[in-house]
Design a protein around this motif. Structure first.
Motif, PDB file in Angstrom:
ATOM      1  N   CYS A  86       0.839  -1.197   0.000  1.00 63.27           N
ATOM      2  CA  CYS A  86       0.000   0.000   0.000  1.00 63.27           C
ATOM      3  C   CYS A  86       0.883   1.258   0.000  1.00 63.27           C
ATOM      4  O   CYS A  86       1.757   1.401   0.855  1.00 63.27           O
ATOM      5  CB  CYS A  86      -0.904   0.006   1.232  1.00 63.27           C
ATOM      6  N   PRO A  87       0.660   2.172  -0.950  1.00 60.46           N
ATOM      7  CA  PRO A  87       1.457   3.401  -0.980  1.00 60.46           C
ATOM      8  C   PRO A  87       1.080   4.378   0.127  1.00 60.46           C
ATOM      9  O   PRO A  87       1.796   5.342   0.370  1.00 60.46           O
ATOM     10  CB  PRO A  87       1.151   3.985  -2.361  1.00 60.46           C
ATOM     11  N   TYR A  88      -0.034   4.126   0.815  1.00 60.94           N
ATOM     12  CA  TYR A  88      -0.486   5.026   1.869  1.00 60.94           C
ATOM     13  C   TYR A  88       0.019   4.613   3.246  1.00 60.94           C
ATOM     14  O   TYR A  88       0.541   5.427   3.993  1.00 60.94           O
ATOM     15  CB  TYR A  88      -2.014   5.107   1.882  1.00 60.94           C
ATOM     16  N   CYS A  89      -0.138   3.326   3.589  1.00 63.57           N
ATOM     17  CA  CYS A  89       0.251   2.888   4.938  1.00 63.57           C
ATOM     18  C   CYS A  89       1.394   1.873   4.923  1.00 63.57           C
ATOM     19  O   CYS A  89       1.905   1.513   5.973  1.00 63.57           O
ATOM     20  CB  CYS A  89      -0.958   2.323   5.682  1.00 63.57           C
ATOM     21  N   GLY A  90       1.774   1.379   3.732  1.00 61.35           N
ATOM     22  CA  GLY A  90       2.888   0.437   3.635  1.00 61.35           C
ATOM     23  C   GLY A  90       2.518  -1.012   3.896  1.00 61.35           C
ATOM     24  O   GLY A  90       3.372  -1.883   3.855  1.00 61.35           O
ATOM     25  N   SER A  91       1.252  -1.287   4.159  1.00 62.37           N
ATOM     26  CA  SER A  91       0.816  -2.651   4.456  1.00 62.37           C
ATOM     27  C   SER A  91       0.951  -3.555   3.236  1.00 62.37           C
ATOM     28  O   SER A  91       0.842  -3.114   2.095  1.00 62.37           O
ATOM     29  CB  SER A  91      -0.642  -2.635   4.917  1.00 62.37           C
ATOM     30  N   SER A  92       1.165  -4.839   3.490  1.00 62.35           N
ATOM     31  CA  SER A  92       1.196  -5.818   2.403  1.00 62.35           C
ATOM     32  C   SER A  92      -0.099  -6.628   2.363  1.00 62.35           C
ATOM     33  O   SER A  92      -0.200  -7.593   1.616  1.00 62.35           O
ATOM     34  CB  SER A  92       2.413  -6.737   2.552  1.00 62.35           C
ATOM     35  N   SER A  93      -1.092  -6.221   3.155  1.00 66.25           N
ATOM     36  CA  SER A  93      -2.409  -6.876   3.156  1.00 66.25           C
ATOM     37  C   SER A  93      -3.265  -6.251   2.060  1.00 66.25           C
ATOM     38  O   SER A  93      -4.123  -5.402   2.309  1.00 66.25           O
ATOM     39  CB  SER A  93      -3.093  -6.716   4.515  1.00 66.25           C
ATOM     40  N   ILE A  94      -3.012  -6.671   0.834  1.00 61.28           N
ATOM     41  CA  ILE A  94      -3.617  -6.061  -0.342  1.00 61.28           C
ATOM     42  C   ILE A  94      -4.416  -7.108  -1.102  1.00 61.28           C
ATOM     43  O   ILE A  94      -4.007  -8.258  -1.203  1.00 61.28           O
ATOM     44  CB  ILE A  94      -2.522  -5.492  -1.273  1.00 61.28           C
ATOM     45  N   ILE A  95      -5.557  -6.683  -1.659  1.00 63.44           N
ATOM     46  CA  ILE A  95      -6.320  -7.567  -2.535  1.00 63.44           C
ATOM     47  C   ILE A  95      -6.610  -6.842  -3.841  1.00 63.44           C
ATOM     48  O   ILE A  95      -6.652  -5.614  -3.893  1.00 63.44           O
ATOM     49  CB  ILE A  95      -7.647  -8.041  -1.887  1.00 63.44           C
ATOM     50  N   ARG A  96      -6.786  -7.624  -4.900  1.00 64.08           N
ATOM     51  CA  ARG A  96      -7.196  -7.047  -6.184  1.00 64.08           C
ATOM     52  C   ARG A  96      -8.627  -6.544  -6.024  1.00 64.08           C
ATOM     53  O   ARG A  96      -9.437  -7.170  -5.359  1.00 64.08           O
ATOM     54  CB  ARG A  96      -7.111  -8.095  -7.277  1.00 64.08           C
ATOM     55  N   TYR A  97      -8.919  -5.391  -6.650  1.00 62.21           N
ATOM     56  CA  TYR A  97     -10.211  -4.747  -6.426  1.00 62.21           C
ATOM     57  C   TYR A  97     -10.776  -4.179  -7.726  1.00 62.21           C
ATOM     58  O   TYR A  97     -11.168  -3.024  -7.808  1.00 62.21           O
ATOM     59  CB  TYR A  97     -10.027  -3.647  -5.371  1.00 62.21           C
ATOM     60  N   GLY A  98     -10.791  -5.001  -8.760  1.00 61.51           N
ATOM     61  CA  GLY A  98     -11.350  -4.578 -10.037  1.00 61.51           C
ATOM     62  C   GLY A  98     -10.377  -3.802 -10.891  1.00 61.51           C
ATOM     63  O   GLY A  98      -9.178  -3.792 -10.657  1.00 61.51           O
ATOM     64  N   LEU A  99     -10.932  -3.118 -11.882  1.00 63.58           N
ATOM     65  CA  LEU A  99     -10.130  -2.338 -12.816  1.00 63.58           C
ATOM     66  C   LEU A  99     -10.584  -0.888 -12.818  1.00 63.58           C
ATOM     67  O   LEU A  99     -11.751  -0.591 -12.569  1.00 63.58           O
ATOM     68  CB  LEU A  99     -10.270  -2.894 -14.239  1.00 63.58           C
ATOM     69  N   LYS A 100      -9.654   0.001 -13.114  1.00 66.51           N
ATOM     70  CA  LYS A 100      -9.958   1.416 -13.286  1.00 66.51           C
ATOM     71  C   LYS A 100      -9.168   1.896 -14.486  1.00 66.51           C
ATOM     72  O   LYS A 100      -7.937   1.771 -14.509  1.00 66.51           O
ATOM     73  CB  LYS A 100      -9.574   2.217 -12.038  1.00 66.51           C
ATOM     74  N   HIS A 101      -9.869   2.377 -15.478  1.00 70.56           N
ATOM     75  CA  HIS A 101      -9.235   2.817 -16.728  1.00 70.56           C
ATOM     76  C   HIS A 101      -8.388   1.701 -17.344  1.00 70.56           C
ATOM     77  O   HIS A 101      -7.309   1.943 -17.880  1.00 70.56           O
ATOM     78  CB  HIS A 101      -8.379   4.068 -16.509  1.00 70.56           C
ATOM     79  N   GLY A 102      -8.850   0.467 -17.213  1.00 76.80           N
ATOM     80  CA  GLY A 102      -8.153  -0.670 -17.801  1.00 76.80           C
ATOM     81  C   GLY A 102      -6.951  -1.154 -17.012  1.00 76.80           C
ATOM     82  O   GLY A 102      -6.244  -2.049 -17.461  1.00 76.80           O
ATOM     83  N   LYS A 103      -6.690  -0.575 -15.855  1.00 77.09           N
ATOM     84  CA  LYS A 103      -5.547  -0.980 -15.032  1.00 77.09           C
ATOM     85  C   LYS A 103      -6.054  -1.659 -13.759  1.00 77.09           C
ATOM     86  O   LYS A 103      -7.102  -1.309 -13.234  1.00 77.09           O
ATOM     87  CB  LYS A 103      -4.694   0.229 -14.647  1.00 77.09           C
ATOM     88  N   GLN A 104      -5.276  -2.614 -13.268  1.00 81.06           N
ATOM     89  CA  GLN A 104      -5.644  -3.324 -12.056  1.00 81.06           C
ATOM     90  C   GLN A 104      -5.725  -2.349 -10.886  1.00 81.06           C
ATOM     91  O   GLN A 104      -4.827  -1.537 -10.675  1.00 81.06           O
ATOM     92  CB  GLN A 104      -4.619  -4.413 -11.739  1.00 81.06           C
ATOM     93  N   ARG A 105      -6.802  -2.444 -10.130  1.00 82.57           N
ATOM     94  CA  ARG A 105      -7.004  -1.624  -8.936  1.00 82.57           C
ATOM     95  C   ARG A 105      -6.843  -2.526  -7.723  1.00 82.57           C
ATOM     96  O   ARG A 105      -7.177  -3.708  -7.764  1.00 82.57           O
ATOM     97  CB  ARG A 105      -8.411  -1.044  -8.994  1.00 82.57           C
ATOM     98  N   PHE A 106      -6.322  -1.984  -6.626  1.00 87.54           N
ATOM     99  CA  PHE A 106      -6.084  -2.744  -5.405  1.00 87.54           C
ATOM    100  C   PHE A 106      -6.779  -2.075  -4.219  1.00 87.54           C
ATOM    101  O   PHE A 106      -7.009  -0.867  -4.225  1.00 87.54           O
ATOM    102  CB  PHE A 106      -4.589  -2.851  -5.114  1.00 87.54           C
ATOM    103  N   LEU A 107      -7.078  -2.881  -3.204  1.00 89.80           N
ATOM    104  CA  LEU A 107      -7.658  -2.386  -1.951  1.00 89.80           C
ATOM    105  C   LEU A 107      -6.760  -2.830  -0.810  1.00 89.80           C
ATOM    106  O   LEU A 107      -6.398  -4.012  -0.712  1.00 89.80           O
ATOM    107  CB  LEU A 107      -9.064  -2.957  -1.743  1.00 89.80           C
ATOM    108  N   CYS A 108      -6.394  -1.870   0.038  1.00 88.38           N
ATOM    109  CA  CYS A 108      -5.607  -2.188   1.224  1.00 88.38           C
ATOM    110  C   CYS A 108      -6.569  -2.619   2.324  1.00 88.38           C
ATOM    111  O   CYS A 108      -7.497  -1.890   2.675  1.00 88.38           O
ATOM    112  CB  CYS A 108      -4.804  -0.976   1.667  1.00 88.38           C
ATOM    113  N   LYS A 109      -6.347  -3.801   2.864  1.00 85.04           N
ATOM    114  CA  LYS A 109      -7.218  -4.310   3.921  1.00 85.04           C
ATOM    115  C   LYS A 109      -6.932  -3.633   5.265  1.00 85.04           C
ATOM    116  O   LYS A 109      -7.749  -3.705   6.171  1.00 85.04           O
ATOM    117  CB  LYS A 109      -7.058  -5.824   4.028  1.00 85.04           C
TER     118      LYS A 109
END
Length: 76
Positions: A41-64
């Motif tokens: 995560c670029p905000y908190c540095g966590s590695s608890s990340i999941i794929r969260y769909g696409l935005k403008h054709g690019k993979q989007r992620f969600l920090c848990k």
């Protein structure tokens, strides 16, 4: 002068061999980033990340941890 203009000026000063080496390095980095690796995560540095769909054709992620969404190109 913008960063883009500075970059283009520097690239235009390179030899053809140097440009080839630069392009090979960029392609390698692009392939590594798209190889299914999930970034921290670029905000908190966590590695608890999941794929969260696409935005403008690019993979989007969600920090848990902090619940923020981001793209691989996001700089927090």
């Amino acid at each position: 002068m913008t960063n883009r203009e500075k970059l283009l000026t520097r690239i235009s000063q390179l030899s053809e061999d140097d440009i080839t080496v630069l392009l090979d390095a960029v392609m390698l980095m692009t392939d590594m980033n798209n190889a299914g690796q999930i970034p921290d995560c670029p905000y908190c540095g966590s590695s608890s990340i999941i794929r969260y769909g696409l935005k403008h054709g690019k993979q989007r992620f969600l920090c848990k941890s902090c619940r923020k969404t981001f793209l691989p190109t996001t700089h927090g």
